[in-house]
Design a protein around this motif. Structure first.
Motif, PDB file in Angstrom:
ATOM      1  N   VAL A  93     135.183  75.563  61.023  1.00  0.00           N
ATOM      2  CA  VAL A  93     135.681  75.313  59.664  1.00  0.00           C
ATOM      3  C   VAL A  93     134.608  74.601  58.844  1.00  0.00           C
TER       4      VAL A  93
ATOM      5  N   ARG B  37     144.023  72.554  58.308  1.00  0.00           N
ATOM      6  CA  ARG B  37     143.746  71.183  57.896  1.00  0.00           C
ATOM      7  C   ARG B  37     143.127  70.426  59.059  1.00  0.00           C
TER       8      ARG B  37
ATOM      9  N   MET C  64     141.110  70.566  64.097  1.00  0.00           N
ATOM     10  CA  MET C  64     141.807  71.251  63.018  1.00  0.00           C
ATOM     11  C   MET C  64     143.072  71.869  63.576  1.00  0.00           C
TER      12      MET C  64
ATOM     13  N   GLU D  40     139.308  72.066  52.966  1.00  0.00           N
ATOM     14  CA  GLU D  40     139.789  73.137  53.845  1.00  0.00           C
ATOM     15  C   GLU D  40     141.208  73.606  53.513  1.00  0.00           C
TER      16      GLU D  40
ATOM     17  N   LEU E 224     132.914  75.833  55.353  1.00  0.00           N
ATOM     18  CA  LEU E 224     132.923  74.982  54.154  1.00  0.00           C
ATOM     19  C   LEU E 224     131.513  74.652  53.691  1.00  0.00           C
TER      20      LEU E 224
ATOM     21  N   MET F  18     142.188  77.180  52.801  1.00  0.00           N
ATOM     22  CA  MET F  18     141.953  78.104  53.909  1.00  0.00           C
ATOM     23  C   MET F  18     143.171  78.231  54.824  1.00  0.00           C
TER      24      MET F  18
END
Length: 125
Positions: A16, A102, A85, A96, A20, A99
């Motif tokens: 993630v 979290r 996550m 995030e 990002l 997307m």
């Protein structure tokens, strides 16, 4: 013994962060005890979150500075944090969230030996 990091990261969270970082550039994390998702870690573009003397730098995780509010640090200082996550939309301003995932924190207590070799912290920005 090497210095023990205060924050680590799971492989799932690294994916993630990679996504990002590609979209937003350099990143930073901050964990407060405040509103929205409570004490969930939040990801921002580096420099986007205004830090002050009430923040503690815990170190760098996956090339991202990780800060925590001083009040939260008092509570978490005896544990090693792992940035992970989970699927699901959080209620914060973290990068995030759109997307559908979290960031969350998992923790474990330090051993006696580890406590003697913790990575130093820094107060303020």
């Amino acid at each position: 013994m090497e210095t023990v990091p205060r924050v680590t990261i799971s492989n799932e969270a690294k994916k993630v962060v990679d996504d990002l970082r590609e979209r937003h550039g350099a990143l930073m994390f901050h964990q407060s005890g405040g509103c929205c998702d409570g004490s969930s870690p939040m990801c921002f573009e580096k420099g986007e979150f205004m830090l002050n003397e009430n923040d503690v730098w815990l170190g760098t995780v996956y090339d991202c500075d990780f800060y925590m509010s001083k009040d939260q640090f008092e509570y978490w200082q005896h544990t090693q944090l792992t940035l992970d996550m989970t699927p699901g939309r959080g209620a914060s301003f973290s990068l995030e969230i759109p997307m559908g995932v979290r960031f969350v924190i998992k923790s474990r207590m330090y051993s006696e030996t580890e406590r003697d070799h913790l990575q130093p912290i820094r107060y303020g920005p």
